[in-house]
Design an enzyme around this catalytic site. Structure first.
Site, PDB file in Angstrom:
ATOM      1  N   CYS A 341       6.864  58.659  76.342  1.00 16.13           N
ATOM      2  CA  CYS A 341       7.250  57.769  77.456  1.00 16.13           C
ATOM      3  C   CYS A 341       7.457  58.477  79.465  1.00 16.13           C
ATOM      4  CB  CYS A 341       8.460  57.057  77.166  1.00 16.13           C
ATOM      5  SG  CYS A 341       9.111  56.036  78.599  1.00 16.13           S
ATOM      6  N   CYS A 344       9.937  57.008  80.786  1.00 13.53           N
ATOM      7  CA  CYS A 344      11.380  57.696  80.579  1.00 13.53           C
ATOM      8  C   CYS A 344      12.201  59.419  81.149  1.00 13.53           C
ATOM      9  CB  CYS A 344      12.833  57.305  79.312  1.00 13.53           C
ATOM     10  SG  CYS A 344      11.742  55.701  78.712  1.00 13.53           S
ATOM     11  N   ASP A 345      11.472  59.973  80.678  1.00 14.84           N
ATOM     12  CA  ASP A 345      11.361  61.391  80.274  1.00 14.84           C
ATOM     13  C   ASP A 345      10.817  62.161  81.671  1.00 14.84           C
ATOM     14  OD1 ASP A 345      13.082  60.525  78.078  1.00 14.84           O
ATOM     15  OD2 ASP A 345      10.717  60.633  76.411  1.00 14.84           O
TER      16      ASP A 345
END
Length: 526
Positions: A341, A344-345
């Site tokens: 992701c 997200c990361d």
């Protein structure tokens, strides 16, 4: 900090506060501390129920602030400026600390109150992570309900020394009492299931007592939700069993092609799906993974928890999951440099070198997004050319810190035992082996259907997809299927919803035809 429109909305929410709130901020001279002070002063000026105290370096994490009900320590702290996806977490925390009742089932609240022992949670997040708010909001709620629970949200981009020391390479990452507790999206129910070890057995016993369903939907994504709504509207006994309600939509950042909704985010859509289903008489059994399907007059679905469900008709809507590279080192370094992701990361890799595996739309979009955060992106595509839309490719090739390698077969993820330090790939044209030094790898190579548990029971394609006809029928009488787990082309949310509705209507038609009385022969006198 807050614009006038947001202030107006927040002021309306804060009118629901019934008990005084004390905000205590620990600040320093940093820009982030200035932003935090501005935000908190805006909030305090919107409600007479809120008081703000600012202190210099009063907490081990600065800048940060705590939220407390006057006269009590609620154990909620934000180490970072909770804007972006986390602004909703802040608003909910204010309401709950201020006495507004949380939107959670009564039995869940009682389960939280019954937890014994001391629980100190720390959640590392990024403000661009759409998966993080669910975890932050769940743990904040638990801290409000149970005085033995404490929770701190920590912006990983702001406290990078901690991120490095704890080797955090994926968000959300949760620590409990100083030890690793979990990574990735977790619902309130999932967190409770990990803490309350007897919950799974109690739930399995409850499920085992359920009567036969007229229609049972396996899966809680867009296809499963639409099937459940269409079934319930027919007035039949309807159940949904899902490993996580919302499915892959929960991991989707931006949605801009759902007709009539200009743009939204996956978690918002998933929440709306669940609320819509719950508005009908549907028995939702969440956090339950199906393990086997046994055909029969009443079709049986066996669950991983040990219980079984039976139904006259079944709609399979188990969706799909991210496809893995299946190379040495991938599993070993998952969440330690290998990620799936980028939204997200990505912020955890600020200023670092990363690779994106995959040259379709998802891969190219990920590379474009990451290029604005990291020092350099290497995109590797197995094919001899990129498969993304032309407009995305033009944007990609305009970026100065992106390299594109085609005809590249990734063969290994390398690391130092703790985290990723590179990858190996082979040039498919020349056969030459290469090693790229980097700190992160984002895998974007498509999806795999969640159908392993159906092998040998339902006919599957060579790709593992459930074979369906135009009505959503499978090879097993009474069993229908819809969504990304099937052979229906084009894996799109709007298509999955339509296919789920169609499968439910087909299953209902099967139900009424199979339950109709046999034609009787009437003797006619001569």
């Amino acid at each position: 900090m807050l614009d006038n429109n947001l202030k107006t909305q927040l002021k309306a929410y804060l009118e629901k506060v019934t008990q005084p709130i004390e905000i205590v901020a620990s600040l320093d001279s940093s820009e982030s501390a200035h932003e935090m002070s501005s935000l908190l002063n805006d909030i305090a000026n919107l409600s007479s129920q809120i008081t703000l105290t600012e202190q210099r370096g009063a907490d081990e994490r600065t800048p940060s602030f705590s939220l407390n009900r006057a006269g009590s320590n609620m154990g909620i702290r934000f180490a970072g400026v909770p804007m972006g996806h986390e602004f909703t977490s802040l608003v909910l925390a204010l309401l709950q600390v201020g006495g507004h009742p949380p939107k959670a089932d009564a039995d869940v609240l009682e389960q939280i109150r019954a937890l014994e022992g001391e629980y100190v949670f720390e959640t590392y997040i990024s403000l661009s992570c759409q998966n993080c708010p669910d975890v932050v909001q769940a743990l904040n709620l638990m801290a409000v309900i149970n005085p033995n629970i404490r929770h701190t949200m920590i912006d990983g981009a702001l406290f990078q020394d901690e991120v490095a020391a704890r080797q955090i390479m994926a968000v959300p990452t949760v620590f409990l009492n100083g030890e690793s507790f979990g990574q990735g999206r977790m619902s309130l129910e999932e967190i409770l299931a990990k803490l309350d070890t007897g919950a799974a057995q109690r739930e399995a016993a409850k499920i085992a007592q359920k009567e036969v369903f007229d229609m049972l939907i396996v899966g809680g994504g867009p296809a499963g939700a639409s099937a459940a709504i269409y079934a319930a509207r027919k007035g039949i006994r309807t159940g949904v069993v899902a490993e996580r309600f919302g499915g892959q939509v929960l991991d989707t950042m931006g949605i801009e092609n759902f007709i009539s909704v200009k743009e939204t985010e996956g978690p918002k859509m998933a929440a709306a799906l669940e609320q819509h289903v719950k508005s009908y008489d549907v028995d939702i059994m969440n956090l339950q993974r199906a393990e086997a399907l046994i055909p029969g007059e009443n079709i049986e679905i066996r669950l991983a928890g040990g219980a079984s469900l039976k139904a006259k008709t079944v709609v399979l809507a188990t969706g799909a999951r991210w496809r893995e590279m299946n190379v040495p080192g991938e599993k070993e370094y998952r969440n330690r440099g290998v990620a799936y992701c980028p939204h997200c990361d990505g912020p955890l890799f600020k200023g670092k070198r990363v690779a994106v595996i995959g040259g379709g739309n998802s891969g190219v979009e990920a590379a474009i997004d990451l290029a604005g955060i990291v020092s350099h992106v290497t995109l590797l595509e197995f094919d001899s050319h990129l498969r993304a839309d032309a407009v995305l490719q033009r944007k990609l090739f305009s970026l100065p810190n992106v390299s594109v390698v085609t005809s590249a077969q990734t063969t290994e993820v390398t690391g130092d035992g703790n985290k990723v330090n590179g990858l190996r790939y082979t040039d498919r044209k020349s056969g030459t082996a290469h090693h790229v030094e980097l700190e992160g790898i984002f895998v974007q190579i498509g999806l795999l259907p969640n159908t392993d548990w159906l092998k040998g029971t339902v006919a599957l394609s060579n790709r593992g997809e459930i074979e369906v006809d135009a009505h959503g029928r499978t090879s097993v009488p009474g069993v229908f299927a819809a969504g990304d787990a099937t052979t229906t082309p084009y894996k799109q949310i709007i298509i999955a919803m339509g296919e789920g509705s169609k499968a439910a209507l087909s299953a209902f038609d099967h139900l009424i035809r199979s339950s109709a009385p046999q034609e009787s022969k009437v003797a006619i006198a001569a």
